[in-house]
Design a protein around this motif. Structure first.
Motif, PDB file in Angstrom:
ATOM      1  N   ASN A   1      11.733   7.717  -3.245  1.00 19.08           N
ATOM      2  CA  ASN A   1      13.164   7.938  -3.454  1.00 19.08           C
ATOM      3  C   ASN A   1      13.836   6.912  -4.354  1.00 19.08           C
ATOM      4  O   ASN A   1      14.897   7.185  -4.915  1.00 19.08           O
ATOM      5  CB  ASN A   1      13.873   7.977  -2.103  1.00 19.08           C
ATOM      6  N   GLU A   2      13.241   5.716  -4.467  1.00 18.81           N
ATOM      7  CA  GLU A   2      13.865   4.659  -5.269  1.00 18.81           C
ATOM      8  C   GLU A   2      13.085   4.338  -6.541  1.00 18.81           C
ATOM      9  O   GLU A   2      13.523   3.526  -7.345  1.00 18.81           O
ATOM     10  CB  GLU A   2      14.008   3.382  -4.424  1.00 18.81           C
ATOM     11  N   GLY A   3      11.910   4.952  -6.675  1.00 19.51           N
ATOM     12  CA  GLY A   3      11.125   4.724  -7.881  1.00 19.51           C
ATOM     13  C   GLY A   3      10.419   3.383  -7.925  1.00 19.51           C
ATOM     14  O   GLY A   3       9.926   2.970  -8.984  1.00 19.51           O
ATOM     15  N   LEU A   4      10.335   2.686  -6.800  1.00 17.48           N
ATOM     16  CA  LEU A   4       9.658   1.388  -6.755  1.00 17.48           C
ATOM     17  C   LEU A   4       8.154   1.612  -6.842  1.00 17.48           C
ATOM     18  O   LEU A   4       7.591   2.415  -6.087  1.00 17.48           O
ATOM     19  CB  LEU A   4      10.010   0.659  -5.454  1.00 17.48           C
ATOM     20  N   THR A   5       7.483   0.926  -7.748  1.00 19.56           N
ATOM     21  CA  THR A   5       6.044   1.105  -7.934  1.00 19.56           C
ATOM     22  C   THR A   5       5.221  -0.114  -7.532  1.00 19.56           C
ATOM     23  O   THR A   5       4.005  -0.026  -7.402  1.00 19.56           O
ATOM     24  CB  THR A   5       5.723   1.433  -9.399  1.00 19.56           C
ATOM     25  N   LEU A   6       5.900  -1.262  -7.340  1.00 20.00           N
ATOM     26  CA  LEU A   6       5.185  -2.483  -6.962  1.00 20.00           C
ATOM     27  C   LEU A   6       6.165  -3.461  -6.320  1.00 20.00           C
ATOM     28  O   LEU A   6       7.265  -3.660  -6.836  1.00 20.00           O
ATOM     29  CB  LEU A   6       4.539  -3.140  -8.195  1.00 20.00           C
ATOM     30  N   ILE A   7       5.760  -4.044  -5.203  1.00 18.44           N
ATOM     31  CA  ILE A   7       6.591  -5.063  -4.554  1.00 18.44           C
ATOM     32  C   ILE A   7       6.212  -6.421  -5.118  1.00 18.44           C
ATOM     33  O   ILE A   7       5.047  -6.835  -5.057  1.00 18.44           O
ATOM     34  CB  ILE A   7       6.391  -5.042  -3.023  1.00 18.44           C
ATOM     35  N   THR A   8       7.185  -7.113  -5.692  1.00 15.42           N
ATOM     36  CA  THR A   8       6.923  -8.425  -6.284  1.00 15.42           C
ATOM     37  C   THR A   8       7.642  -9.558  -5.561  1.00 15.42           C
ATOM     38  O   THR A   8       7.386 -10.727  -5.848  1.00 15.42           O
ATOM     39  CB  THR A   8       7.341  -8.434  -7.769  1.00 15.42           C
ATOM     40  N   ASN A   9       8.559  -9.228  -4.637  1.00 17.30           N
ATOM     41  CA  ASN A   9       9.267 -10.269  -3.906  1.00 17.30           C
ATOM     42  C   ASN A   9       9.728  -9.724  -2.554  1.00 17.30           C
ATOM     43  O   ASN A   9       9.664  -8.516  -2.292  1.00 17.30           O
ATOM     44  CB  ASN A   9      10.451 -10.810  -4.713  1.00 17.30           C
ATOM     45  N   PHE A  10      10.194 -10.616  -1.702  1.00 15.21           N
ATOM     46  CA  PHE A  10      10.579 -10.228  -0.351  1.00 15.21           C
ATOM     47  C   PHE A  10      11.874  -9.398  -0.322  1.00 15.21           C
ATOM     48  O   PHE A  10      12.084  -8.625   0.595  1.00 15.21           O
ATOM     49  CB  PHE A  10      10.739 -11.466   0.530  1.00 15.21           C
TER      50      PHE A  10
ATOM     51  N   ALA B   1       0.832  -1.208   0.000  1.00 18.68           N
ATOM     52  CA  ALA B   1       0.000   0.000   0.000  1.00 18.68           C
ATOM     53  C   ALA B   1       0.863   1.254   0.000  1.00 18.68           C
ATOM     54  O   ALA B   1       0.582   2.221  -0.716  1.00 18.68           O
ATOM     55  CB  ALA B   1      -0.930  -0.007   1.213  1.00 18.68           C
ATOM     56  N   GLY B   2       1.918   1.240   0.806  1.00 22.21           N
ATOM     57  CA  GLY B   2       2.809   2.396   0.861  1.00 22.21           C
ATOM     58  C   GLY B   2       3.513   2.644  -0.454  1.00 22.21           C
ATOM     59  O   GLY B   2       3.694   3.797  -0.870  1.00 22.21           O
ATOM     60  N   VAL B   3       3.884   1.564  -1.132  1.00 22.23           N
ATOM     61  CA  VAL B   3       4.572   1.694  -2.418  1.00 22.23           C
ATOM     62  C   VAL B   3       3.614   2.171  -3.509  1.00 22.23           C
ATOM     63  O   VAL B   3       3.950   3.040  -4.323  1.00 22.23           O
ATOM     64  CB  VAL B   3       5.216   0.341  -2.815  1.00 22.23           C
ATOM     65  N   ILE B   4       2.411   1.614  -3.543  1.00 25.97           N
ATOM     66  CA  ILE B   4       1.450   1.947  -4.604  1.00 25.97           C
ATOM     67  C   ILE B   4       0.816   3.322  -4.398  1.00 25.97           C
ATOM     68  O   ILE B   4       0.704   4.118  -5.322  1.00 25.97           O
ATOM     69  CB  ILE B   4       0.350   0.863  -4.691  1.00 25.97           C
ATOM     70  N   LEU B   5       0.388   3.606  -3.174  1.00 23.01           N
ATOM     71  CA  LEU B   5      -0.354   4.841  -2.888  1.00 23.01           C
ATOM     72  C   LEU B   5       0.517   5.946  -2.300  1.00 23.01           C
ATOM     73  O   LEU B   5       0.080   7.093  -2.206  1.00 23.01           O
ATOM     74  CB  LEU B   5      -1.514   4.545  -1.927  1.00 23.01           C
ATOM     75  N   GLY B   6       1.724   5.600  -1.869  1.00 24.92           N
ATOM     76  CA  GLY B   6       2.598   6.596  -1.273  1.00 24.92           C
ATOM     77  C   GLY B   6       2.054   7.125   0.050  1.00 24.92           C
ATOM     78  O   GLY B   6       1.337   6.423   0.770  1.00 24.92           O
ATOM     79  N   PHE B   7       2.359   8.373   0.340  1.00 28.90           N
ATOM     80  CA  PHE B   7       1.919   8.976   1.598  1.00 28.90           C
ATOM     81  C   PHE B   7       0.405   9.164   1.649  1.00 28.90           C
ATOM     82  O   PHE B   7      -0.150   9.428   2.709  1.00 28.90           O
ATOM     83  CB  PHE B   7       2.637  10.316   1.812  1.00 28.90           C
ATOM     84  N   LYS B   8      -0.261   9.016   0.509  1.00 29.18           N
ATOM     85  CA  LYS B   8      -1.717   9.128   0.471  1.00 29.18           C
ATOM     86  C   LYS B   8      -2.414   7.930   1.122  1.00 29.18           C
ATOM     87  O   LYS B   8      -3.634   7.909   1.250  1.00 29.18           O
ATOM     88  CB  LYS B   8      -2.196   9.276  -0.977  1.00 29.18           C
ATOM     89  N   SER B   9      -1.623   6.939   1.525  1.00 31.80           N
ATOM     90  CA  SER B   9      -2.205   5.755   2.193  1.00 31.80           C
ATOM     91  C   SER B   9      -2.303   5.926   3.707  1.00 31.80           C
ATOM     92  O   SER B   9      -2.950   5.125   4.386  1.00 31.80           O
ATOM     93  CB  SER B   9      -1.342   4.522   1.893  1.00 31.80           C
ATOM     94  N   LEU B  10      -1.673   6.959   4.268  1.00 33.14           N
ATOM     95  CA  LEU B  10      -1.509   7.064   5.720  1.00 33.14           C
ATOM     96  C   LEU B  10      -2.826   7.209   6.467  1.00 33.14           C
ATOM     97  O   LEU B  10      -2.951   6.748   7.602  1.00 33.14           O
ATOM     98  CB  LEU B  10      -0.583   8.235   6.064  1.00 33.14           C
ATOM     99  N   TRP B  11      -3.812   7.842   5.850  1.00 33.99           N
ATOM    100  CA  TRP B  11      -5.092   8.038   6.527  1.00 33.99           C
ATOM    101  C   TRP B  11      -5.753   6.712   6.895  1.00 33.99           C
ATOM    102  O   TRP B  11      -6.538   6.649   7.850  1.00 33.99           O
ATOM    103  CB  TRP B  11      -6.032   8.868   5.660  1.00 33.99           C
ATOM    104  N   SER B  12      -5.428   5.650   6.158  1.00 35.10           N
ATOM    105  CA  SER B  12      -6.052   4.354   6.425  1.00 35.10           C
ATOM    106  C   SER B  12      -5.652   3.814   7.797  1.00 35.10           C
ATOM    107  O   SER B  12      -6.437   3.122   8.458  1.00 35.10           O
ATOM    108  CB  SER B  12      -5.700   3.334   5.341  1.00 35.10           C
ATOM    109  N   ALA B  13      -4.438   4.145   8.254  1.00 34.50           N
ATOM    110  CA  ALA B  13      -3.997   3.693   9.579  1.00 34.50           C
ATOM    111  C   ALA B  13      -4.794   4.382  10.676  1.00 34.50           C
ATOM    112  O   ALA B  13      -5.102   3.774  11.713  1.00 34.50           O
ATOM    113  CB  ALA B  13      -2.506   3.975   9.758  1.00 34.50           C
ATOM    114  N   LEU B  14      -5.140   5.632  10.456  1.00 29.54           N
ATOM    115  CA  LEU B  14      -5.935   6.372  11.439  1.00 29.54           C
ATOM    116  C   LEU B  14      -7.386   5.919  11.420  1.00 29.54           C
ATOM    117  O   LEU B  14      -8.003   5.706  12.467  1.00 29.54           O
ATOM    118  CB  LEU B  14      -5.846   7.873  11.146  1.00 29.54           C
ATOM    119  N   LEU B  15      -7.938   5.758  10.220  1.00 29.51           N
ATOM    120  CA  LEU B  15      -9.345   5.374  10.077  1.00 29.51           C
ATOM    121  C   LEU B  15      -9.652   4.036  10.727  1.00 29.51           C
ATOM    122  O   LEU B  15     -10.688   3.864  11.386  1.00 29.51           O
ATOM    123  CB  LEU B  15      -9.704   5.315   8.585  1.00 29.51           C
ATOM    124  N   THR B  16      -8.752   3.075  10.563  1.00 30.68           N
ATOM    125  CA  THR B  16      -9.064   1.716  11.010  1.00 30.68           C
ATOM    126  C   THR B  16      -8.965   1.520  12.519  1.00 30.68           C
ATOM    127  O   THR B  16      -9.479   0.529  13.037  1.00 30.68           O
ATOM    128  CB  THR B  16      -8.145   0.693  10.301  1.00 30.68           C
TER     129      THR B  16
END
Length: 416
Positions: free
Chosen positions: A261-270, A40-55
């Protein structure tokens, strides 16, 4: 149980409160949760942070209702469902919930096997069997609270995500501002990852687990439910949910910084997932990531297996309880064995571990709304709860959780 016998902790309020709620929260940050938050952090960036507060309030409300049901009635969630709803509905829920839990169990086992294979160059199947065998031995020998007391130190590795955020350069005012400013996704993938967040935080297996553990604790301690006991329930549950979501927030921040900072857009492995810890730990990042996966997995898998045991025992009126002799709870413990074996077999089907962990969270999101609705109805039934029915604010939050999850699940359909 909530009473810790170690003299070191007798006067500690936190350890006196240590109960099913706090354990529930700790086990919620399992491998499925960690990978979902990183993605979620990689795909949505900082725009995902509200989900931690909401839940936080949504998780708290649903878990409080489940804990209240178990504490007041002395019965597990499925037993209450069975006594108050049609058999077809109850059996369908039991089958769907157990199936989802077994998938989750298998995904967590697979994650442990994958990280151990990379660390040791020994085939993951052996590590799957070792992890499963260790968990079954502990479950048959001890109560889960004793197991958690032993294994909880492994989860301290989660604080590496917290330390990493303090080690990197972020705009704290902007980050905190984005936490309090909901930013809705504009793609189907974005909405799916939000549904995965909701599914992995407000998880059905935790509903069954906490109700079952509260019911077992009441029987063990012969608790008379008073305002004091309910206050402890509130505090225990809130602490658990708060701990879970604070860790979640830091994972999201670290992943968002990595993507930026690294340009990663999707996590595909550990290997990619472990990069989030690199600013703090350098070449040791994967080791710490692996310890987090192993520690949270070993905490969560007994909860998953135990929850399937509670469901089966309550469905077929078998004696139940972790730490009780096998000869007295054969059906309960046999179900745990079968669930664990099925989880191992699932890992042999060639699933991608990252993909399976996230899909597990989405499956939970699909099942959750039905259960929340039934839990709200049960916890407000005066014939069941007497004068201990749920408070209005908890009901409002419960319905809010229900409608938010339904809405998030339906929105991606617009994009297809």
């Amino acid at each position: 149980m909530r009473v810790i016998t170690n003299p070191m902790f007798k006067n500690s309020k936190l350890f006196k409160l240590l109960g099913p709620g706090l354990i529930t929260g700790a086990s919620d940050d399992d491998p499925s949760g960690i990978i979902t938050y990183l993605q979620a952090g990689v795909i949505l960036g900082f725009k995902s942070l509200w989900s931690a507060l909401l839940t936080i309030p949504l998780m708290y409300a649903v878990q409080e209702m489940c804990g209240r049901l178990g504490m007041v009635t002395g019965q597990g969630l499925l037993r209450l469902l069975k006594n108050n709803y049609p058999k077809l509905l109850v059996y369908t829920i039991a089958f769907a919930a157990c199936s989802a839990m077994i998938i989750n169990l298998g995904a967590d086992l697979l994650a442990i096997g994958v990280v151990m294979e990379k660390l040791t160059n020994i085939n993951r199947l052996l590590w799957l069997i070792v992890a499963a065998g260790l968990i079954l031995f502990l479950l048959f020998k001890f109560s889960y609270h004793k197991i958690a007391h032993i294994l909880k130190w492994l989860t301290l590795s989660l604080f590496a995500y917290v330390a990493t955020v303090f080690a990197i350069k972020i705009n704290w005012w902007q980050t905190i501002g984005q936490t309090f400013t909901p930013a809705l996704p504009d793609t189907a993938m974005g909405w799916l990852i939000i549904s995965a967040i909701l599914g992995t935080t407000i998880s059905p297996y935790l509903f069954f687990w906490q109700a079952g553990e509260e019911a077992e604790e009441k029987k063990f301690k012969h608790i008379t439910v008073t305002k004091h006991e309910l206050k402890n329930l509130h505090e225990d549950t809130f602490l658990g949910m708060l701990f879970s979501n604070v860790v979640m927030w830091f994972i999201l921040v670290g992943a968002a910084h990595l993507a930026q900072n690294e340009g990663l857009t999707l996590i595909t492995n550990f290997d990619q997932a472990a990069l989030v810890l690199e600013p703090l730990l350098g070449s040791a990042a994967y080791l710490m990531f692996a310890l987090g996966i192993i520690g949270t997995g070993l905490l969560a898998i007994p909860v998953l297996a135990g929850a399937t045991g509670y469901i089966a025992a309550e469905l077929f009126n078998w004696p139940e309880g972790l730490g009780k002799p096998y000869r007295r709870t054969r059906g309960f413990h046999f179900t745990i064995i079968i669930a664990t074996i099925l989880g191992i077999l699932l890992t042999l089907l060639g699933f991608d571990p990252v993909d399976l962990l996230i899909k597990t969270a989405i499956i939970y999101a699909i099942l959750t709304p039905i259960l929340i609705f039934l839990i709200i109805r049960l916890s407000n039934n005066k014939k069941i709860m007497g004068d201990k029915t749920t408070q209005p604010i908890i009901n409002i939050l419960g319905y809010l959780a229900l409608f938010i999850i339904l809405g998030v699940l339906l929105v991606p359909l617009i994009f297809y």
